[in-house]
Design an enzyme around this catalytic site. Structure first.
Site, mmCIF file in Angstrom:
data_model
loop_
_atom_site.group_PDB
_atom_site.id
_atom_site.type_symbol
_atom_site.label_atom_id
_atom_site.label_comp_id
_atom_site.label_asym_id
_atom_site.label_seq_id
_atom_site.Cartn_x
_atom_site.Cartn_y
_atom_site.Cartn_z
ATOM 1 C CE LYS A 95 -3.877 -1.649 2.195
ATOM 2 N NZ LYS A 95 -4.159 -2.904 1.641
ATOM 3 C CG ASP A 129 -2.877 -4.888 -2.077
ATOM 4 O OD1 ASP A 129 -2.259 -4.917 -2.540
ATOM 5 O OD2 ASP A 129 -2.628 -4.274 -1.125
ATOM 6 C CD GLN A 159 -11.078 0.424 -4.304
ATOM 7 O OE1 GLN A 159 -11.034 1.789 -4.998
ATOM 8 N NE2 GLN A 159 -10.382 0.556 -3.528
ATOM 9 N NE ARG A 180 -5.008 -7.706 -6.116
ATOM 10 C CZ ARG A 180 -4.355 -6.952 -4.948
ATOM 11 N NH1 ARG A 180 -5.271 -5.908 -4.623
ATOM 12 N NH2 ARG A 180 -3.322 -7.890 -4.242
ATOM 13 C CE LYS A 183 -18.347 -9.126 -6.418
ATOM 14 N NZ LYS A 183 -19.867 -9.758 -5.627
ATOM 15 C CB ALA A 185 -12.203 -3.717 1.311
ATOM 16 C CE LYS A 197 -23.724 -9.701 -3.598
ATOM 17 N NZ LYS A 197 -22.610 -9.895 -4.537
ATOM 18 C CB THR A 222 -14.686 -11.901 -7.476
ATOM 19 O OG1 THR A 222 -15.649 -12.026 -6.557
ATOM 20 C CG2 THR A 222 -14.220 -12.457 -8.318
ATOM 21 C CG HIS A 223 -13.755 -14.712 -1.731
ATOM 22 N ND1 HIS A 223 -13.753 -12.968 -1.527
ATOM 23 C CD2 HIS A 223 -12.525 -15.654 -1.181
ATOM 24 C CE1 HIS A 223 -12.035 -12.675 -0.872
ATOM 25 N NE2 HIS A 223 -11.403 -13.828 -1.020
ATOM 26 N NE ARG A 280 -9.321 -2.944 4.272
ATOM 27 C CZ ARG A 280 -8.332 -2.811 4.485
ATOM 28 N NH1 ARG A 280 -8.140 -1.504 5.557
ATOM 29 N NH2 ARG A 280 -7.390 -2.972 4.715
HETATM 30 C C1 LIG Z 1 -6.778 -10.955 -3.971
HETATM 31 C C2 LIG Z 1 -7.501 -9.844 -3.392
HETATM 32 C C3 LIG Z 1 -7.025 -8.277 -3.700
HETATM 33 C C4 LIG Z 1 -7.605 -7.274 -3.224
HETATM 34 N N1 LIG Z 1 -6.914 -5.975 -2.703
HETATM 35 C C5 LIG Z 1 -8.482 -5.102 -2.496
HETATM 36 C C6 LIG Z 1 -7.882 -4.220 -2.688
HETATM 37 O O1 LIG Z 1 -6.263 -3.442 -3.176
HETATM 38 N N2 LIG Z 1 -8.386 -2.968 -2.318
HETATM 39 C C7 LIG Z 1 -9.466 -2.844 -2.439
HETATM 40 O O2 LIG Z 1 -10.367 -1.669 -2.102
HETATM 41 N N3 LIG Z 1 -10.198 -4.092 -2.085
HETATM 42 C C8 LIG Z 1 -9.226 -5.413 -1.972
HETATM 43 N N4 LIG Z 1 -9.951 -6.840 -1.948
HETATM 44 C C9 LIG Z 1 -11.157 -6.982 -1.301
HETATM 45 C C10 LIG Z 1 -12.251 -7.075 -2.061
HETATM 46 O O3 LIG Z 1 -12.401 -5.420 -2.670
HETATM 47 C C11 LIG Z 1 -13.613 -6.980 -1.457
HETATM 48 O O4 LIG Z 1 -13.533 -6.756 -0.413
HETATM 49 C C12 LIG Z 1 -13.690 -8.848 -0.945
HETATM 50 O O5 LIG Z 1 -12.759 -9.229 -1.940
HETATM 51 C C13 LIG Z 1 -15.238 -9.307 -1.107
HETATM 52 O O6 LIG Z 1 -15.944 -9.494 -2.364
HETATM 53 P P1 LIG Z 1 -15.690 -10.640 -3.183
HETATM 54 O O7 LIG Z 1 -14.966 -9.835 -4.673
HETATM 55 O O8 LIG Z 1 -15.412 -11.269 -2.631
HETATM 56 O O9 LIG Z 1 -17.631 -10.621 -3.255
HETATM 57 P P2 LIG Z 1 -18.946 -10.417 -2.272
HETATM 58 O O10 LIG Z 1 -20.405 -10.608 -3.574
HETATM 59 O O11 LIG Z 1 -18.174 -10.087 -1.056
HETATM 60 O O12 LIG Z 1 -18.316 -11.916 -1.389
HETATM 61 C C14 LIG Z 1 -19.164 -13.387 -2.108
HETATM 62 C C15 LIG Z 1 -18.823 -14.382 -1.866
HETATM 63 O O13 LIG Z 1 -17.520 -14.531 -1.869
HETATM 64 C C16 LIG Z 1 -17.530 -14.995 -0.193
HETATM 65 N N5 LIG Z 1 -16.688 -14.104 1.223
HETATM 66 C C17 LIG Z 1 -16.461 -12.754 -0.610
HETATM 67 N N6 LIG Z 1 -15.711 -12.253 1.066
HETATM 68 C C18 LIG Z 1 -15.558 -13.145 2.390
HETATM 69 C C19 LIG Z 1 -15.404 -12.999 3.931
HETATM 70 N N7 LIG Z 1 -14.152 -12.032 4.387
HETATM 71 N N8 LIG Z 1 -15.036 -14.105 4.160
HETATM 72 C C20 LIG Z 1 -15.940 -15.158 3.915
HETATM 73 N N9 LIG Z 1 -16.251 -15.495 2.736
HETATM 74 C C21 LIG Z 1 -16.069 -14.292 1.765
HETATM 75 C C22 LIG Z 1 -18.849 -15.334 -0.002
HETATM 76 O O14 LIG Z 1 -19.564 -16.429 0.250
HETATM 77 C C23 LIG Z 1 -19.664 -14.575 -0.175
HETATM 78 O O15 LIG Z 1 -21.241 -14.372 -0.628
HETATM 79 C C24 LIG Z 1 -9.344 -8.117 -2.396
HETATM 80 C C25 LIG Z 1 -9.376 -8.728 -2.628
HETATM 81 C C26 LIG Z 1 -8.935 -10.242 -2.846
HETATM 82 C C27 LIG Z 1 -9.587 -11.093 -3.137
#
Ligand SMILES: Cc1cc2nc3c(=O)[nH]c(=O)nc-3n(C[C@H](O)[C@H](O)[C@H](O)COP(=O)(O)OP(=O)(O)OC[C@H]3O[C@@H](n4cnc5c(N)ncnc54)[C@H](O)[C@@H]3O)c2cc1C
Length: 299
Positions: A95, A129, A159, A180, A183, A185, A197, A222-223, A280
Site C-alpha cells: 500500500k 493495492d 475497484q 487486479r 469490488k 473494501a 451490490k 473475487t470470491h 474489512r
Molecule cells: C486477492 C484480493 C485482493 C484484494 N485487494 C483489494 C484492494 O487492493 N483494494 C480493495 O479495496 N479491496 C481489495 N480486495 C477486497 C475486495 O474489494 C472485496 O472487499 C472482497 O474481495 C469481497 O468481495 P467479493 O468480490 O469476494 O464479493 P462478495 O460479494 O463480497 O462475496 C462473494 C462471496 O464470497 C464469500 N466471501 C467474500 N468475502 C468473504 C469473507 N471476508 N469471508 C468469508 N467469505 C467471504 C461469500 O461467500 C460471499 O457470498 C481484495 C480481494 C482479493 C480477493
C-alpha cells in the site's frame, strides 16, 4: 448496514484494544499468514505446495514520518530476499500510504520505485493495492509514472464500486496494464461509489471484459462464483489472467479451481498490524463476526 457499522466500530479505541489483545487467538489467524515473516514463509510454502500461487503484504497503512516509511521499505527488501532464497512462488502487494505517500508524493514514489527495481532484480513482481477513494488519483499517477519509467513488473488495482473505475481503466489501457479487479473494501459514500451490490457486480463484469479484451494482464480477485465463472468463460488463458482470493476465504473453492487446472493466487498478508485488515474481512461477511464472537465466548 452491518458492513458500515463494523467499519465504523473499527475506529473505536476500545474495540482496537480488545481485538488487538485477543484477536489473533480468537480468529484473526484465519485471515493472517502469521505475525512474523518466519510464520508467513511457512504459510506461503504450505499454500504453494497445494498448487496455489501466493502474494504477501506487510500489514499496515499510513505511516507517521519518513523514518517509519523507510523501515517498511527495509522490511519489504527482506521479504523479497526471503521469497527468492526460499524459492517461493510469491509476489508482493503493498500500500502506498504504508510507504509514506500521504506525507509526500515524491517520497512514496521513490520508495515504491526502489522496491519495484529490487523486485525486478530478483525476478519478482509488485502489486500496488488500491486504498480508499482519496488515494485513487495518487495511486494511478504513481503506477503510470512507474510504467513510463520502464518498469513492467508492477501492477495496480481498480475497484468496481467506484463510478470512476471504468474511465480509469480506459485511460490505463494504452499502457497494457496489469490490473487486479476487485469490488472494493472501504466505506465509501454514494457520491463516489455504487450503493447497490447489483451495480457493483455489473461494473465488475464490464471491467473484467474490457481489461481482458484490451489490457495486459487481468487478476480477477473475487470470491463470487458467478463472477469467477464469467471471467473463466472469457478464457484468455493463464498468460493473461489469474484468479485471486484471500487467505482464509473460500479455501475449498481455491483448491477446486487449482484441481481444474486454473491459475489461482492466494493473497496471504502477515504482520502484527492486522487490525484494520481483519475489520474489512469481518465487514464483508457478518458470518465471520459470528465466528469471531463464538470463539470469544468459548474462551
Ligand atoms: C486477492 C484480493 C485482493 C484484494 N485487494 C483489494 C484492494 O487492493 N483494494 C480493495 O479495496 N479491496 C481489495 N480486495 C477486497 C475486495 O474489494 C472485496 O472487499 C472482497 O474481495 C469481497 O468481495 P467479493 O468480490 O469476494 O464479493 P462478495 O460479494 O463480497 O462475496 C462473494 C462471496 O464470497 C464469500 N466471501 C467474500 N468475502 C468473504 C469473507 N471476508 N469471508 C468469508 N467469505 C467471504 C461469500 O461467500 C460471499 O457470498 C481484495 C480481494 C482479493 C480477493
Amino acid at each position: 448496514m452491518l458492513r458500515r457499522l463494523i467499519l465504523s466500530a473499527a475506529d473505536s479505541p476500545g474495540v482496537q484494544r480488545f481485538v488487538g489483545n485477543y484477536g489473533m487467538r480468537l480468529g484473526a489467524s484465519r485471515f493472517v499468514a502469521g505475525e512474523t515473516l518466519d510464520e508467513a514463509i511457512a504459510t506461503l510454502r504450505r499454500l504453494n505446495e497445494r498448487g496455489l500461487r501466493t502474494n504477501t503484504t506487510l500489514l499496515g497503512e499510513h505511516v507517521r514520518d519518513a523514518a517509519e516509511a523507510s523501515t517498511v521499505v527495509r522490511i519489504y527488501e527482506e521479504v523479497l530476499r526471503r521469497i527468492e532464497t526460499e524459492r517461493l512462488q510469491t509476489n508482493v502487494a503493498l500500500k502506498l500510504t504504508h510507504l509514506g505517500v500521504t506525507l509526500d508524493e515524491e517520497l512514496g514514489y521513490a520508495n515504491v520505485e526502489h522496491l519495484v527495481a529490487e523486485a525486478a532484480r530478483r525476478g519478482n513482481f509488485i502489486r500496488i493495492d488500491m486504498e480508499d477513494s482519496p488515494q485513487v488519483d495518487v495511486t494511478l499517477r504513481i503506477y503510470r509514472r512507474l510504467r513510463e519509467a520502464g518498469h513492467d513488473n508492477v501492477g495496480t488495482v481498480l475497484q468496481s464500486y467506484l463510478y470512476r473505475s471504468e474511465q480509469d481503466l480506459e485511460s490505463l489501457l494504452p499502457l497494457k496494464p496489469n490490473v487486479r479487479i476487485v469490488k472494493g473494501a472501504y466505506n465509501e459514500p454514494e457520491t463516489v461509489a455504487y450503493p447497490k451490490k447489483a451495480d457493483v457486480d455489473a461494473a465488475y463484469r464490464r471491467l473484467v471484459e474490457r481489461s481482458i479484451a484490451d489490457g495486459g494482464f487481468t487478476a480477477v480477485a473475487t470470491h463470487d462464483e458467478k463472477l469467477i465463472d464469467h471471467a473463466l468463460a472469457l478464457d484468455p488463458g493463464p498468460e493473461r489472467m489469474e484468479l485471486q482470493m484471500l487467505y482464509g476465504v473460500r479455501t475449498q473453492l481455491q483448491l477446486d479451481l487449482v484441481a481444474r487446472g486454473q491459475r489461482v493466487l492466494c493473497a496471504a498478508p502477515y504482520g502484527p498490524d492486522w487490525f484494520p485488515y481483519l475489520m474489512r474481512r469481518l465487514a464483508e461477511r457478518p458470518a465471520n463476526l459470528l465466528f469471531f464472537l463464538k470463539n470469544a465466548l468459548g474462551e
